[in-house]
Structure formats: structure tokens, C-alpha cells
Design an enzyme around this catalytic site. Structure first.
Site, PDB file in Angstrom:
ATOM      1  N   ASP A 140       0.852  -1.205   0.000  1.00 19.75           N
ATOM      2  CA  ASP A 140       0.000   0.000   0.000  1.00 19.75           C
ATOM      3  C   ASP A 140       0.880   1.245   0.000  1.00 19.75           C
ATOM      4  OD1 ASP A 140      -2.118   1.709   0.182  1.00 19.75           O
ATOM      5  OD2 ASP A 140      -2.584   1.269   2.266  1.00 19.75           O
ATOM      6  N   GLU A 195      -2.658  10.115  -0.664  1.00 20.56           N
ATOM      7  CA  GLU A 195      -3.937   9.390  -0.633  1.00 20.56           C
ATOM      8  C   GLU A 195      -4.322   9.068   0.807  1.00 20.56           C
ATOM      9  OE1 GLU A 195      -6.676   5.965  -0.447  1.00 20.56           O
ATOM     10  OE2 GLU A 195      -4.641   6.043   0.302  1.00 20.56           O
TER      11      GLU A 195
HETATM   12 ZN   LIG Z   1      -3.568   2.704  -0.466  1.00 24.97          ZN
END
Ligand SMILES: [Zn+2]
Length: 470
Positions: A294, A328
């Protein structure tokens, strides 16, 4: 005579279509072969993860990641590579958090916690209070101020194990993390502890963003995640001893916004340069691990899409753009900025694909688009069958590309197998060794194949009449 001319036309069209289908099949085969035998996504991820590491917005590492990916994109011989400035929040964790459970007899057991992103610190000496365990905001409201004031609220609703789509299980729990502090502060709680968003039982706390909404500074209470094993322990200790107390200390801080960037590169389209296809992932990550799944994986897969076009000498008809979005995780400033500037410039974004669900074996895509475009994409499904890509469903796309949505464009998200994703998500074990090289490369190839098809055929510019309101 007329009939035979019609027949001839049908024959010619079907021959063209068949030829095109064979071409598509061959190109896609080449894409997979090259990604698996001569790919570069894994090497890029190695550097991002092991030489740079966690890349929280506004950090020095995030800056290094901007410079590194820009330099690497420049090596690909794209038409253009540039940085898009964006102001981002800067939150720092500070010294490692510390916590223990104290039974009424004064015995203590240390437990694993981490501050949630955006949380305030505890006072220097920490916070110690009795604990109220709840499973929902409704339960919290029923207990009310009389039972909560001065205590620590412990949110302990686990992710639902029987949901095969683990993102749904995450979606069913994450409000505890995101809004838990605001809700608990309403009733005078002194702190918040949240069970980590993790399907398995282990010792790792998982961070993630949280909000205070418009709470004034003096009403903001510290909030932390506890590992799933320690959440179970705390819950069982509270059952035996309702007077047990929880102590925690954390030193995190929200600083002023700082300048950062989205990293962008593009290959200009040869026939329809104004039709833009965007592919991307987010460059920032949480700070506990190195952000390999991620979203290091999504970043390098997106870069690989453009590299594969170059290596395979595919000259795109439309403009293919890679965007490595900043922020993000705790603000989405990069995604919003990109869409805002696209709108200002009047850019025509026909298709945007995001990879932000881990570097695991790809299963397919979810699509956010109208019926006509969804039917078009379903017609391509057989081309993906040899690669065991079968999941073509309507649904969400990605947080960063979401703001690009229009009536007629297509937004999509790569959907890898998600069973192990939340073992690593936002935790210290989101590291390079957790990413499998082939799985990562298959994801990059799957994205490239879809981008190739959108480049070849474009999107259906007319919304399906049945979806339009009178
Ligand atoms: Zn992410």
C-alpha cells in the site's frame, strides 16, 4: 446483386474484426510475457521499499520517492515527465507509543498500540483511565455521558470473517477508526482505543487516518489502534475485572502543510492525443512499514504500464499518462489536485485505472461507468481468460482517480486477491518481502492489457439512453 454486396460487406467487416481480435490476443500475450520475463516493476519496488522506505506525506522519504520515480520515468523515453505541485498535510508520529492494561490489583500487562494518523498526542505523562468497551456508535450513544465521561472508549467490532470481499469487511469497521474519537469526545471520553482493521489475530497494530471534524483543539482526544491479539486480551480482562484501567502515551503531532508533488509522465497519443488514459497508484504510504503493498505495488505497476508500451513498441493512439498521486492516505490532496487541474485545463479523461489494493495475484477489475461502457468491457473479458483474470464487476475504482468521474468516462480499479491484504495494511509488516514478484508482474501486465484495449477502441462517448433521466 444488392444481397451479394451486403454479404461481401459483412464478410469484410467480420474478417477485420477477427483480425483485430487475433491482434489483441497476440499483443496481450506479449504484454504478459514481457512483464514476467523482462519486467522492471519488482526492481523499482525493491528500491522504493528498501532504499527509501515508508513515505508519509510531507516526510523526507516522500520527497526522495518523488525524486526517484521522476528520474526513473525520465529514463523511459516518454514524451514528457513533470511534477504537479500540491500542498499536503504533515503529521509526525514522534517517539514510539507505549501502553499497558492495569488490573484492579495493580498488575500491568504491556500491549501493542500505535497512534492513528492525525491524532493528537496524550499529555506527556500519558492517559490512564477505566475502559468502556463498545461495538458500535449506537452502543456508545446508549451508554451516554454518565457511563463514558472521563473514561477511555475501546471500539472492538471485528472485521466480518465470512465476507469474501475483504474490502467490504474493512468498510464495515473502519468508521470506528475514522470517526471513533469525534463520537467518543461527545460524551466526555479522555481517549480512544480501536481494534486494528485486521482479519487475523496477531500482535501488530494497524494505523490509518482519523478525523476530528470541526472539534475545537481543546476537545480533541488522543486515539490509537491496538493489535487484534491485545484487543482480545483487553476485552477478556474487562470481562473478569470491569475496574481494569488502560494506560497509553503517544507523542504524535500535526505540523503545517508542506509542498509536495504528484509525479506525472505521458506518452502522447498519435491519433487522438486529446483523449487521455490515466493509470496510477499513490506514492505516499503510512510510516510503520515500507508501504510495499500500500501502495508501492500500485506505483511500480503503473510505471510498468508505460514502460511495457515503450519496450513493446506500441505507439498509443491516445495519450497514456501515469500519475503517482501524493497524499492518498491522509488527505487525498494529490487526487483532488489532479482532477481539479484536469478540469481547469478542459482535459478529456476517457479512462482512469488505479492499482491500490495490494500487489497480490490479480483477479480482475471493478468498473465505475455507464452501461454502454460496461458492456464494451465485458466483450473483452474472453481475452483475459488465459491469465485467470475473471472478475469484471461494477463497483468502486480508486480513491485517487475517483474525482475524475464524468457521465461518459470509465474509472476502474485493479482487483487482486484480497485475502491477505489486511494482514499487512497500514502495519509494520507491509514490507517488500510480503510482495511476490510474479504476482506483482501479473498485476502490471493485467493493467497494461486493459489500457491497451482502451487505447485501441476508446470509450463509448454516448451514455446509454436507458440510464439517462428524462
Ligand atoms: Zn492505499
Amino acid at each position: 446483386m444488392k444481397l451479394s454486396r451486403t454479404l461481401l460487406l459483412v464478410f469484410v467487416i467480420s474478417a477485420i474484426l477477427q483480425f483485430q481480435a487475433q491482434t489483441d490476443e497476440a499483443v496481450i500475450k506479449d504484454i504478459y510475457k514481457t512483464s514476467l520475463t523482462n519486467g522492471n516493476s519488482y526492481q523499482w519496488l525493491d528500491y522504493l521499499s528498501n532504499q527509501i522506505g515508508g513515505r508519509l506525506s510531507g516526510s523526507y522519504n516522500a520527497e526522495l520517492a518523488v525524486n526517484y520515480t521522476k528520474t526513473e520515468l525520465e529514463k523511459l523515453g516518454l514524451t514528457k515527465v513533470w511534477l504537479q505541485p500540491v500542498m499536503v498535510p504533515k503529521w509526525v508520529r514522534g517517539a514510539k507509543e507505549y501502553a499497558y492494561i492495569e488490573s484492579s490489583e495493580g498488575k500491568t500487562t504491556t500491549v501493542n498500540i500505535c497512534a492513528l494518523g492525525g491524532s493528537v498526542a496524550t499529555p506527556g505523562i500519558g492517559v490512564k483511565a477505566e475502559v468502556v468497551e463498545v461495538k458500535s456508535f449506537e452502543e456508545l450513544a446508549t451508554l451516554g455521558e454518565a457511563n463514558i465521561k472521563g473514561k477511555i472508549v475501546f471500539y472492538n467490532r471485528p472485521m466480518q470473517a465470512d465476507l469474501i470481499q475483504t474490502f467490504q469487511a474493512y468498510g464495515g469497521c473502519v468508521n470506528q477508526r475514522y470517526k471513533g474519537a469525534v463520537e467518543a469526545a461527545k460524551y466526555g471520553a479522555t481517549g480512544v482505543i480501536v481494534r486494528s482493521m485486521n482479519l487475523r489475530l496477531d500482535d501488530l497494530p494497524h494505523t490509518g487516518s482519523m478525523t476530528y471534524e470541526d472539534l475545537p483543539n481543546d476537545k480533541r482526544i488522543p486515539s490509537a489502534a491496538i493489535s487484534t491479539n491485545d484487543a482480545e486480551l483487553l476485552s477478556s480482562m474487562l470481562k473478569l475485572d470491569t475496574g481494569a484501567k488502560f494506560y497509553f502515551r503517544q507523542h504524535c503531532k500535526q505540523l503545517k502543510d508542506v509542498q509536495s508533488y504528484n509525479v506525472i509522465g505521458e506518452i502522447k497519443g498519435s491519433e487522438y492525443p486529446d483523449e487521455i488514459i490515466t493509470v496510477g497508484g499513490h506514492l505516499d504510504s503510512w510510516d510503520l512499514g515500507d508501504g510495499s503493498h500500500d501502495d508501492g505495488a500500485g506505483v511500480v505497476q503503473s510505471m510498468e504500464v508505460l514502460r511495457l508500451f515503450k519496450v513493446l513498441n506500441i505507439t498509443p493512439k491516445r495519450t497514456i499518462r501515469v500519475v503517482l498521486f501524493m497524499n492518498e492516505e491522509n488527505g487525498l490532496r494529490g487526487g483532488k489536485k489532479y482532477a481539479e487541474e484536469a478540469k481547469t485545463k478542459g482535459e478529456n479523461h476517457i479512462f482512469a485505472l488505479e492499482s491500490d489494493a495490494g500487489g497480490f495475484t490479480p483477479r480482475g477489475f471493478s468498473f465505475d461507468c455507464n452501461e454502454a461502457n460496461f458492456n464494451q468491457v465485458l466483450s473483452w473479458k474472453p481475452l483475459f481468460k488465459p491469465y485467470l483474470i475473471h472478475y469484471f464487476e461494477k463497483g468502486g475504482s480508486g480513491a485517487d482517480v475517483g474525482p475524475l468521474k464524468s457521465e461518459t468516462n470509465v474509472l476502474a480499479g485493479l482487483r487482486p486477491d484480497s485475502q491477505r491484504y489486511f494482514d499487512h495494511h497500514h502495519a509494520s509488516n507491509d514490507t517488500f518481502d510480503a510482495v511476490n514478484k510474479r504476482e506483482l508482474e501479473l498485476g502490471a501486465a493485467t493493467m497494461t492489457a486493459l489500457v491497451y484495449l482502451y487505447d485501441t477502441y476508446g470509450v463509448n462517448p454516448i451514455p446509454n439512453p436507458s440510464t439517462l433521466k428524462d
